[in-house]
Design a protein around this motif. Structure first.
Motif, PDB file in Angstrom:
ATOM      1  N   LEU A  44      14.576   8.098  10.892  1.00  0.00           N
ATOM      2  CA  LEU A  44      13.723   8.612   9.814  1.00  0.00           C
ATOM      3  C   LEU A  44      13.934   7.817   8.534  1.00  0.00           C
ATOM      4  O   LEU A  44      12.980   7.383   7.889  1.00  0.00           O
ATOM      5  CB  LEU A  44      14.052  10.079   9.543  1.00  0.00           C
ATOM      6  N   LEU A  45      15.190   7.606   8.183  1.00  0.00           N
ATOM      7  CA  LEU A  45      15.500   6.911   6.933  1.00  0.00           C
ATOM      8  C   LEU A  45      14.996   5.473   6.954  1.00  0.00           C
ATOM      9  O   LEU A  45      14.426   4.993   5.979  1.00  0.00           O
ATOM     10  CB  LEU A  45      17.010   6.923   6.684  1.00  0.00           C
ATOM     11  N   LEU A  46      15.211   4.805   8.091  1.00  0.00           N
ATOM     12  CA  LEU A  46      14.758   3.417   8.162  1.00  0.00           C
ATOM     13  C   LEU A  46      13.239   3.347   8.092  1.00  0.00           C
ATOM     14  O   LEU A  46      12.675   2.444   7.486  1.00  0.00           O
ATOM     15  CB  LEU A  46      15.279   2.751   9.435  1.00  0.00           C
ATOM     16  N   GLY A  47      12.575   4.338   8.697  1.00  0.00           N
ATOM     17  CA  GLY A  47      11.115   4.395   8.627  1.00  0.00           C
ATOM     18  C   GLY A  47      10.654   4.556   7.193  1.00  0.00           C
ATOM     19  O   GLY A  47       9.762   3.851   6.711  1.00  0.00           O
ATOM     20  N   LEU A  48      11.307   5.475   6.476  1.00  0.00           N
ATOM     21  CA  LEU A  48      10.982   5.698   5.068  1.00  0.00           C
ATOM     22  C   LEU A  48      11.203   4.431   4.254  1.00  0.00           C
ATOM     23  O   LEU A  48      10.372   4.037   3.434  1.00  0.00           O
ATOM     24  CB  LEU A  48      11.869   6.811   4.505  1.00  0.00           C
ATOM     25  N   ALA A  49      12.349   3.810   4.510  1.00  0.00           N
ATOM     26  CA  ALA A  49      12.695   2.605   3.769  1.00  0.00           C
ATOM     27  C   ALA A  49      11.637   1.536   3.986  1.00  0.00           C
ATOM     28  O   ALA A  49      11.201   0.861   3.061  1.00  0.00           O
ATOM     29  CB  ALA A  49      14.065   2.094   4.203  1.00  0.00           C
ATOM     30  N   ARG A  50      11.202   1.398   5.231  1.00  0.00           N
ATOM     31  CA  ARG A  50      10.202   0.395   5.564  1.00  0.00           C
ATOM     32  C   ARG A  50       8.917   0.645   4.793  1.00  0.00           C
ATOM     33  O   ARG A  50       8.311  -0.258   4.228  1.00  0.00           O
ATOM     34  CB  ARG A  50       9.922   0.432   7.062  1.00  0.00           C
ATOM     35  N   LYS A  51       8.529   1.924   4.751  1.00  0.00           N
ATOM     36  CA  LYS A  51       7.275   2.261   4.113  1.00  0.00           C
ATOM     37  C   LYS A  51       7.353   2.058   2.600  1.00  0.00           C
ATOM     38  O   LYS A  51       6.443   1.501   1.977  1.00  0.00           O
ATOM     39  CB  LYS A  51       6.937   3.718   4.428  1.00  0.00           C
ATOM     40  N   HIS A  52       8.449   2.506   1.997  1.00  0.00           N
ATOM     41  CA  HIS A  52       8.492   2.543   0.536  1.00  0.00           C
ATOM     42  C   HIS A  52       9.113   1.313  -0.101  1.00  0.00           C
ATOM     43  O   HIS A  52       8.945   1.075  -1.286  1.00  0.00           O
ATOM     44  CB  HIS A  52       9.235   3.786   0.065  1.00  0.00           C
ATOM     45  N   ILE A  53       9.865   0.566   0.672  1.00  0.00           N
ATOM     46  CA  ILE A  53      10.546  -0.576   0.065  1.00  0.00           C
ATOM     47  C   ILE A  53       9.927  -1.907   0.455  1.00  0.00           C
ATOM     48  O   ILE A  53       9.501  -2.681  -0.383  1.00  0.00           O
ATOM     49  CB  ILE A  53      12.053  -0.572   0.411  1.00  0.00           C
ATOM     50  N   MET A  54       9.819  -2.107   1.759  1.00  0.00           N
ATOM     51  CA  MET A  54       9.333  -3.416   2.219  1.00  0.00           C
ATOM     52  C   MET A  54       7.881  -3.650   1.813  1.00  0.00           C
ATOM     53  O   MET A  54       7.544  -4.680   1.276  1.00  0.00           O
ATOM     54  CB  MET A  54       9.427  -3.534   3.737  1.00  0.00           C
ATOM     55  N   GLY A  55       7.008  -2.665   2.090  1.00  0.00           N
ATOM     56  CA  GLY A  55       5.576  -2.909   1.903  1.00  0.00           C
ATOM     57  C   GLY A  55       5.081  -2.514   0.528  1.00  0.00           C
ATOM     58  O   GLY A  55       3.934  -2.737   0.189  1.00  0.00           O
ATOM     59  N   GLY A  56       5.942  -1.919  -0.281  1.00  0.00           N
ATOM     60  CA  GLY A  56       5.487  -1.335  -1.531  1.00  0.00           C
ATOM     61  C   GLY A  56       5.131  -2.351  -2.593  1.00  0.00           C
ATOM     62  O   GLY A  56       5.465  -3.528  -2.484  1.00  0.00           O
ATOM     63  N   GLN A  57       4.472  -1.864  -3.624  1.00  0.00           N
ATOM     64  CA  GLN A  57       4.120  -2.756  -4.734  1.00  0.00           C
ATOM     65  C   GLN A  57       5.371  -3.153  -5.495  1.00  0.00           C
ATOM     66  O   GLN A  57       5.381  -4.142  -6.199  1.00  0.00           O
ATOM     67  CB  GLN A  57       3.167  -2.031  -5.685  1.00  0.00           C
ATOM     68  N   LEU A  58       6.416  -2.329  -5.331  1.00  0.00           N
ATOM     69  CA  LEU A  58       7.657  -2.665  -6.010  1.00  0.00           C
ATOM     70  C   LEU A  58       8.162  -4.020  -5.559  1.00  0.00           C
ATOM     71  O   LEU A  58       8.590  -4.843  -6.346  1.00  0.00           O
ATOM     72  CB  LEU A  58       8.704  -1.593  -5.730  1.00  0.00           C
ATOM     73  N   ALA A  59       8.075  -4.241  -4.257  1.00  0.00           N
ATOM     74  CA  ALA A  59       8.542  -5.510  -3.726  1.00  0.00           C
ATOM     75  C   ALA A  59       7.649  -6.646  -4.208  1.00  0.00           C
ATOM     76  O   ALA A  59       8.123  -7.694  -4.631  1.00  0.00           O
ATOM     77  CB  ALA A  59       8.556  -5.459  -2.205  1.00  0.00           C
ATOM     78  N   GLU A  60       6.372  -6.378  -4.207  1.00  0.00           N
ATOM     79  CA  GLU A  60       5.406  -7.417  -4.571  1.00  0.00           C
ATOM     80  C   GLU A  60       5.543  -7.809  -6.039  1.00  0.00           C
ATOM     81  O   GLU A  60       5.356  -8.956  -6.412  1.00  0.00           O
ATOM     82  CB  GLU A  60       4.013  -6.873  -4.265  1.00  0.00           C
ATOM     83  N   GLY A  61       5.919  -6.825  -6.849  1.00  0.00           N
ATOM     84  CA  GLY A  61       6.039  -7.070  -8.276  1.00  0.00           C
ATOM     85  C   GLY A  61       7.052  -8.139  -8.624  1.00  0.00           C
ATOM     86  O   GLY A  61       6.937  -8.809  -9.634  1.00  0.00           O
TER      87      GLY A  61
END
Lengths: 337, 274
Positions: free
Chosen positions: B253-270
């Motif tokens: 669950l945690l890794l799934g969340l991390a993938r969704k919110h960290i890897m693909g997020g605009q935060l990373a893109e910024g």
């Protein structure tokens, strides 16, 4: 100049800054009139960015005072100063949309939501970016990012607008357009503006007055016209535009050994196939096309000259006559009238 | 030319074979586990289980010791992560943004807990625990589990804080924000992906910690991993399979969340902005 810096847009009095044991800025004075746009111009390391950062409040001064609109702001932090800065790489917050970026200063001020929305829209309209309201900074072009940064500064309705190399990250074509846009906007809003640049063309074309800096001091602070036509120091004369520089005096049209340094702008030399009054003969050594004019290098008995000419260009090796229309004379680096 | 194609085909076959082997190696045990959790009985040389059943699942959920272990794990790990954040994040900020004497030495020292076999460290701590009456206590288990989270909660956020461009903070100061507001609205927000990763890693480190927890907690406090020890010894293998799957759920669950919110997020893109 008024005594306490009243009626002034911006006044710097005896600023000094030492960084890492090195004196970066020494006894710097500068008065900017309200609504005036000035440039701090100089090569990298001359202290222009340091000066700007002291005005913004990011760097504390080691000595001296800064007045904005007659008020001493020297002791205030950057958040309390009535200045707004546009950073060289724009410094937009990547986690906020364009409109959130522009709204941030207003939110900090505690304005109401409708007020914020209205001002943000007005600021974005000013820079023609309403259509990118909801975009993220990462999704728009460099030029657009720059306009967002400008909107974010203007929305604060600052007394002083500070621009740190605002055009250096744009490509050449865009640069000219943005330069004009900024100038027009500045004129329209009547906002006192300080722009830091190392590009003399940019400084001359955008500013009411230019402060040429060298080694932490201001060499000359005057209008672009005066700066070019009567450079107060030898440094300014060589830094701004091109200059034929000779050690010696100009005696009856010839460079002769002497105590002064003589400077002649390439366009202040007259080139002709026939002899004329005050001219001396020489031979064309080199011709460099420079677009709408040619740079002609002529060797005379006394010296070698670079001449800007746009018509009647002689051939290499041709015998020509060169006359001097106007020259600048410097003694110990200072202009001699 | 023909030779060229042949070599391509050969290398492609090789790669496919390698991927297949890797899949069997990684997924094989999981499949084995999954089947066992629902199998009535599955022994060599039978290719298929003798039947499917939910018996093992009800056994796990009805056994009070197992339920307690699950409860303990779900209480202890979040507490460990929160305490770890309070202790480590300020240190991470200091290490990431400030330059002080001994900064590098300090950061490298943090590795020491991870660079030796932990059991030696735990044994030494146990003697201290006996003196302080922490053996078999909740606090004792929390402290032991904290040790494993420190490295994640300092190094990753320190890098995240260090990566926040200074002029983004200056721009906020210029816009009128106080130092604290700048930290809250700019620095912390931009470092958040790194902090989230640290939270996930710390949670898993705490959740999966067995050695120290067993040494300190048993027999009073059992968490899911330490309960596994007795499960494997006292129950049919299928119960252990069910329990392993339960143990894996938070990680997935945690890794799934991390993938969704960290890897693909605009935060990373910024971060490409700079």
């Amino acid at each position: 100049m008024t005594q306490e810096g009243n009626d002034m847009g911006l006044e710097l009095k005896g600023l000094k800054k030492i960084l890492g044991g090195r004196v970066i800025i020494d006894d710097l004075h500068l008065s900017v009139a309200p609504g005036e746009m000035i440039s701090l111009l100089g090569p990298s390391g001359c202290g222009k960015t340091t000066t700007l950062r002291m005005i913004a409040g990011f760097l504390a001064v080691d000595a001296g005072q800064i007045f904005v609109a007659g008020e001493d702001v020297t002791a205030l932090g950057p958040d309390k100063r009535p200045s707004a800065m546009v950073f060289q790489n724009y410094a937009l917050w990547p986690h906020m949309s364009v409109s959130k970026n522009v709204a941030y200063p207003l939110k900090i001020k505690g304005l109401s939501k409708p007020e914020i929305a209205e001002k943000v829209d007005a600021a974005l309209a000013l820079v023609n970016l309403l259509h990118h309201k909801d975009s993220r900074p990462g999704q728009i072009s460099g030029g657009e990012q720059q306009r967002v940064a400008l909107a974010r500064a203007l929305v604060q309705e600052p007394n002083i607008l500070l621009l740190d190399e605002p055009l250096s990250n744009l490509d050449a074509k865009l640069r000219e357009k943005v330069r004009e846009d900024i100038r027009q906007l500045q004129r329209r809003l009547g906002i006192t503006t300080v722009i830091v640049t190392h590009d003399q063309e940019e400084a001359l074309s955008i500013s009411d007055r230019v402060a040429v800096m060298n080694n932490g001091r201001i060499e000359q602070f005057s209008t672009p016209h005066e700066l070019y036509n009567a450079p107060a120091t030898e440094y300014v004369a060589t830094f701004i535009g091109s200059l034929n520089r000779f050690e010696g005096d100009l005696v009856s049209g010839l460079i002769q050994p002497g105590a002064h340094v003589t400077g002649i702008r390439p366009e202040d030399l007259t080139l002709s196939m026939q002899a004329f009054e005050g001219s001396h003969p020489g031979v064309v050594e080199l011709i460099i096309p420079r677009g709408h004019f040619y740079e002609v290098v002529v060797k005379r008995s006394d010296a070698t000259f670079r001449i800007f000419a746009s018509e009647n260009i002689p051939a290499v090796g041709a015998n020509v006559h060169v006359g001097i229309k106007k020259s600048l004379r410097y003694l110990n680096g200072k202009l001699v009238a | 030319m023909a030779k060229f194609f042949k070599s391509i085909n050969l290398s492609r076959i090789g790669i496919n074979l390698f991927i297949a082997l890797l899949a069997v190696f990684i997924l094989g045990p999981l499949v084995w586990l999954g089947v066992h959790a629902f199998a009535a009985d599955w022994h060599y040389p039978n290719l298929y289980p003798s039947g499917l059943t939910m018996r093992w699942w009800s056994k796990v959920f009805l056994d009070s010791a197992l339920a307690t272990a699950i409860k303990n794990s779900l209480i202890i790990s979040p507490i460990v992560v929160i305490i770890s954040m309070f202790i480590c994040l300020p240190a991470a900020y200091a290490a990431g943004r400030m330059n002080f004497f001994g900064r590098k030495a300090f950061m490298i020292t943090l590795f020491s807990a991870n660079s030796f076999p932990k059991i030696g460290l735990f044994a030494a701590i146990a003697t201290l625990y006996y003196a302080l009456n922490l053996m078999g206590t909740f606090v004792g288990v929390v402290i032991i589990q904290l040790l494993g989270t420190i490295i994640y909660m300092t190094w990753i956020p320190a890098a995240a804080f260090a990566a926040v461009p200074k002029n983004l903070e200056e721009a906020a100061r210029d816009a009128g924000a106080s130092k604290f507001t700048v930290f809250r609205t700019i620095t912390l927000r931009l470092a958040m992906p790194g902090i989230l990763v640290a939270i996930v890693m710390s949670f898993l480190a705490s959740f999966d910690e067995a050695q120290g927890t067993y040494l300190v907690g048993a027999p009073a406090i059992f968490t899911m991993p330490t309960e596994m020890y007795s499960l494997v010894q006292n129950y049919p293998i299928q119960v252990a399979a069910v329990f392993s799957i339960l143990l894996a759920i938070p990680s997935v669950l945690l890794l799934g969340l991390a993938r969704k919110h960290i890897m693909g997020g605009q935060l990373a893109e910024g971060f490409q902005l700079k």
